[in-house]
Scaffold this motif. Sequence first.
Motif, PDB file in Angstrom:
ATOM      1  N   LYS A 220       0.808  -1.216   0.000  1.00 33.60           N
ATOM      2  CA  LYS A 220       0.000   0.000   0.000  1.00 33.60           C
ATOM      3  C   LYS A 220       0.845   1.272   0.000  1.00 33.60           C
ATOM      4  N   THR A 221       1.982   1.248  -0.701  1.00 34.44           N
ATOM      5  CA  THR A 221       2.828   2.436  -0.800  1.00 34.44           C
ATOM      6  C   THR A 221       3.070   2.836  -2.247  1.00 34.44           C
ATOM      7  N   THR A 222       2.536   2.075  -3.202  1.00 38.60           N
ATOM      8  CA  THR A 222       2.793   2.314  -4.614  1.00 38.60           C
ATOM      9  C   THR A 222       1.487   2.504  -5.362  1.00 38.60           C
ATOM     10  N   LEU A 223       1.464   3.507  -6.234  1.00 36.37           N
ATOM     11  CA  LEU A 223       0.317   3.783  -7.091  1.00 36.37           C
ATOM     12  C   LEU A 223       0.812   3.773  -8.523  1.00 36.37           C
ATOM     13  N   GLN A 224       0.126   3.034  -9.393  1.00 34.54           N
ATOM     14  CA  GLN A 224       0.476   3.024 -10.805  1.00 34.54           C
ATOM     15  C   GLN A 224      -0.571   3.796 -11.574  1.00 34.54           C
ATOM     16  N   PHE A 225      -0.115   4.762 -12.340  1.00 33.84           N
ATOM     17  CA  PHE A 225      -0.970   5.557 -13.216  1.00 33.84           C
ATOM     18  C   PHE A 225      -0.896   4.896 -14.577  1.00 33.84           C
ATOM     19  N   ALA A 226      -2.015   4.356 -15.044  1.00 34.83           N
ATOM     20  CA  ALA A 226      -2.009   3.547 -16.258  1.00 34.83           C
ATOM     21  C   ALA A 226      -3.025   4.050 -17.283  1.00 34.83           C
ATOM     22  N   PRO A 227      -2.726   5.159 -17.973  1.00 34.78           N
ATOM     23  CA  PRO A 227      -3.632   5.590 -19.038  1.00 34.78           C
ATOM     24  C   PRO A 227      -3.587   4.591 -20.199  1.00 34.78           C
ATOM     25  N   ALA A 228      -4.664   4.495 -20.942  1.00 36.94           N
ATOM     26  CA  ALA A 228      -4.784   3.474 -21.981  1.00 36.94           C
ATOM     27  C   ALA A 228      -3.727   3.606 -23.075  1.00 36.94           C
ATOM     28  N   SER A 229      -3.390   4.810 -23.470  1.00 30.66           N
ATOM     29  CA  SER A 229      -2.514   4.988 -24.628  1.00 30.66           C
ATOM     30  C   SER A 229      -1.041   5.188 -24.274  1.00 30.66           C
ATOM     31  N   LYS A 230      -0.709   5.222 -23.002  1.00 32.40           N
ATOM     32  CA  LYS A 230       0.670   5.482 -22.605  1.00 32.40           C
ATOM     33  C   LYS A 230       1.175   4.392 -21.679  1.00 32.40           C
ATOM     34  N   GLU A 231       2.483   4.407 -21.416  1.00 38.00           N
ATOM     35  CA  GLU A 231       3.050   3.425 -20.501  1.00 38.00           C
ATOM     36  C   GLU A 231       2.722   3.787 -19.053  1.00 38.00           C
ATOM     37  N   LYS A 232       2.788   2.789 -18.191  1.00 39.29           N
ATOM     38  CA  LYS A 232       2.474   2.993 -16.777  1.00 39.29           C
ATOM     39  C   LYS A 232       3.547   3.829 -16.098  1.00 39.29           C
ATOM     40  N   LYS A 233       3.118   4.691 -15.188  1.00 45.25           N
ATOM     41  CA  LYS A 233       4.037   5.452 -14.357  1.00 45.25           C
ATOM     42  C   LYS A 233       3.784   5.038 -12.911  1.00 45.25           C
ATOM     43  N   VAL A 234       4.860   4.853 -12.163  1.00 44.35           N
ATOM     44  CA  VAL A 234       4.760   4.407 -10.780  1.00 44.35           C
ATOM     45  C   VAL A 234       5.108   5.565  -9.852  1.00 44.35           C
ATOM     46  N   PHE A 235       4.275   5.778  -8.840  1.00 46.23           N
ATOM     47  CA  PHE A 235       4.494   6.818  -7.848  1.00 46.23           C
ATOM     48  C   PHE A 235       4.563   6.166  -6.476  1.00 46.23           C
ATOM     49  N   LYS A 236       5.475   6.619  -5.638  1.00 46.00           N
ATOM     50  CA  LYS A 236       5.646   6.082  -4.282  1.00 46.00           C
ATOM     51  C   LYS A 236       5.144   7.101  -3.266  1.00 46.00           C
TER      52      LYS A 236
END
Length: 83
Positions: A54-70
Amino acid sequence: MKKYMDECAERRRLHNELIELRGNISVFCRCRPLSSHEVKNWCIAIAEIDPEQKTTLQFAPASKEKKVFKFDCVFGLEDDQDS
C-alpha cells in the motif's frame, strides 16, 4: 514470504518513527471511486494499487506506458475515512 513482509512492515514503522522525530512530512494518497456521472459516461479508473504493498500507485492511461508513484501510504477505492 510472510516473514519478509513482517520485517518490511517493522522496518517501515521504525523508519516512519525516526522521520517523525526529525519533523519530516509524510505524503499520503487517497484514490476516489468514479462518480455516477463518470460511470454513466463509460469512464474507467486509471490508477492501480497493489493491495499487498500500500505504498505504490500506478498511473495507467490506456494509450501510454504505466508510471509508478511512491507514497508513505496509498488508500484505495475500498478504504473509508476510518482507515
